[in-house]
Scaffold this motif. Structure first.
Motif, short mmCIF file in Angstrom:
data_model
loop_
_atom_site.label_atom_id
_atom_site.label_comp_id
_atom_site.label_asym_id
_atom_site.label_seq_id
_atom_site.Cartn_x
_atom_site.Cartn_y
_atom_site.Cartn_z
N ASP A 178 0.83 -1.20 0.00
CA ASP A 178 0.00 0.00 0.00
C ASP A 178 0.87 1.25 0.00
O ASP A 178 1.57 1.53 0.99
N CYS A 205 1.63 4.94 0.67
CA CYS A 205 1.08 5.77 1.75
C CYS A 205 0.06 6.78 1.24
O CYS A 205 -0.99 6.98 1.84
N CYS A 246 -3.27 4.75 0.32
CA CYS A 246 -4.10 4.17 1.38
C CYS A 246 -4.40 5.17 2.50
O CYS A 246 -5.52 5.18 3.04
N HIS A 247 -3.46 6.01 2.87
CA HIS A 247 -3.69 6.93 3.99
C HIS A 247 -4.24 8.28 3.52
O HIS A 247 -5.19 8.80 4.11
N ARG A 253 -7.76 1.34 -0.80
CA ARG A 253 -7.13 0.07 -0.44
C ARG A 253 -7.71 -1.11 -1.21
O ARG A 253 -6.98 -1.91 -1.79
N GLU A 312 0.91 -1.44 5.09
CA GLU A 312 0.66 0.01 5.12
C GLU A 312 1.77 0.80 5.81
O GLU A 312 1.63 2.01 6.01
#
Length: 439
Positions: free
Chosen positions: A331, A333, A336-337, A342, A364
């Motif tokens: 993932d 960053c 996904c963040h 995701r 992650e």
């Protein structure tokens, strides 16, 4: 909260507290309840175990500076510089703390007011501001490497020790260069294959298109296979993330305006991006552009989609060619963040006949690329890259996929240095093979 005492500030960086106050609403600091649930997700805290190298500690430091209780001395500056801005803490936070909106203005201000000998070197500024954001310049700079690779002489040059004569920044850059392909040469308008389902703009990026043109071409083919007419505007530019995250805010916003002018976004169903860092930069423009421009910015941002996000919403056409390989997924960053994407890339990979997708431990956790972090903080970057590759190797996968150019270059470098037989690709590369039959 147990915090290591901060040494009295020495040679403080003179930050503009009024400017920071304009950029950071004070309520954003107050959202942090200091519960510490973020610490286990923070790469630097996981590596160092230092409270001040975790999100909770950094928020405490930044708030203390804004309150006038603490100056930005060398130690405070170091804790803030070491942050990757990966925003994993935002995912972990139960209070919805917008950590990126706290750390990014601080980093910009620290670069702008850096004392002599601190901040990016002159060479790093040239690379970050005058090379990387321009794909044509990157291709020109890589020309000697491309020639050496084609002649089969690159390993001989590396073994000769000549590269040790280069400055550390250039050595680090050279080590990141993958096997280079011919530049992409996409027409300005590419017709849909089959009935047209959408009309999309394709954002090329700068480093992405220069370093991995095969992914640019694969993205266009996959979109066309899914019934998209693909528009590739000639006037598009770098997304501005490299400038923005290295403290050059004004040029970053100018690049954003160039892209808004280049893409006729009112006439497009989406602007498709295949680099997580670029997508996150575009989607965050509403927080950094001047208020009088934000209505137009909001319309532009509403059209920006990661390629996996867009295909999942469109409804992907199932590919028919088998890709018989064991693969794992890292993932990125800023996918996904920062963008909360995701399931979509995993869903696309799961469609591929014959592909076995296996889970990755600490998927992650940042790989240490973090935009230009691998140039400015090479030691911590290497530590995180080795940690990531150890987890990848443990899966037994022959292929690792990730949706960001920084991640793929970072992971591929570490894999090459360790001599591991693992291929590093973008998910769309694998999807392209499944549509095209491996061609």
């Amino acid at each position: 909260m147990n915090e290591r005492p901060i040494a009295p500030p020495v040679a403080e960086t003179p930050v503009d507290l009024d400017w920071l106050g304009e950029q950071i609403p004070y309520r954003l600091f107050q959202q942090c309840i200091h519960c510490g649930l973020c610490t286990a997700s923070c790469p630097t805290y996981v590596e160092n175990g230092d409270e001040n190298d975790g999100p909770r500690g950094r928020i405490y430091l930044m708030r203390s500076v804004v309150d006038g209780r603490l100056g930005v001395g060398p130690e405070v500056r170091r804790h803030l510089e070491l942050c990757l801005d990966c925003r994993a803490c935002e995912t972990a936070c139960p209070s919805g703390v917008q950590y990126g909106r706290l750390i990014e203005p601080f980093k910009i201000e620290m670069v702008r007011k850096a004392p002599p000998g601190k901040g990016p070197s002159r060479l790093q500024k040239v690379v970050l501001h005058h090379l990387f954001p321009y794909a044509g310049r990157v291709r020109a700079a890589l020309w000697p490497v491309r020639v050496l690779q084609r002649l089969g002489l690159m390993k001989a040059v590396e073994g000769s020790g000549l590269l040790k004569l280069l400055p550390p920044t250039l050595r680090n850059m050279q080590a990141m260069v993958p096997p280079l392909r011919r530049p992409s040469n996409l027409a300005e308008v590419l017709p849909a294959i089959g009935p047209r389902r959408a009309r999309v703009g394709l954002f090329l990026g700068c480093v992405t298109d220069a370093m991995t043109p095969q992914t640019t071409e694969a993205t266009a083919r996959v979109l066309r296979r899914n019934g998209c007419e693909v528009v590739v505007p000639r006037g598009q530019a770098c997304c501005g993330a490299i400038h923005f995250h290295s403290g050059a805010e004004a040029p970053a916003l100018d690049l954003a305006r160039r892209n808004m002018d280049a893409f006729d976004f009112e006439d497009l169903d989406a602007i498709v991006v295949n680099a997580a860092g670029c997508g996150a930069m575009f989607k965050g423009l509403g927080h950094v552009m001047p208020p009088e421009e934000r209505e137009r910015v909001a319309r532009f941002v509403a059209k920006v989609k990661d390629v996996s996000e867009f295909l999942a919403e469109l409804g992907p056409i199932p590919p028919t060619h088998a890709v018989p390989v064991k693969a794992t997924y890292h993932d990125a960053c800023h996918l996904c963040h920062a963008q909360q994407i995701r399931a979509q890339p995993r869903g696309l990979l799961a469609m591929i006949p014959g592909l076995e997708l296996v889970p990755l431990a600490e998927s992650e956790l940042c790989c240490g690329a973090a935009g230009t972090y691998n140039l400015t903080e090479p030691e911590m970057s290497r530590r995180l890259a080795r940690r990531k590759v150890a987890n990848i190797e443990a899966t037994g996968a022959a292929v690792v996929a990730s949706g960001n150019i920084g991640c793929t270059l970072q992971i591929a470098r570490q894999i090459r240095e360790q001599g591991l037989p693992i291929e590093v690709v973008h998910p769309v590369d694998l999807l392209d093979r499944a549509y095209e039959g491996g061609s």
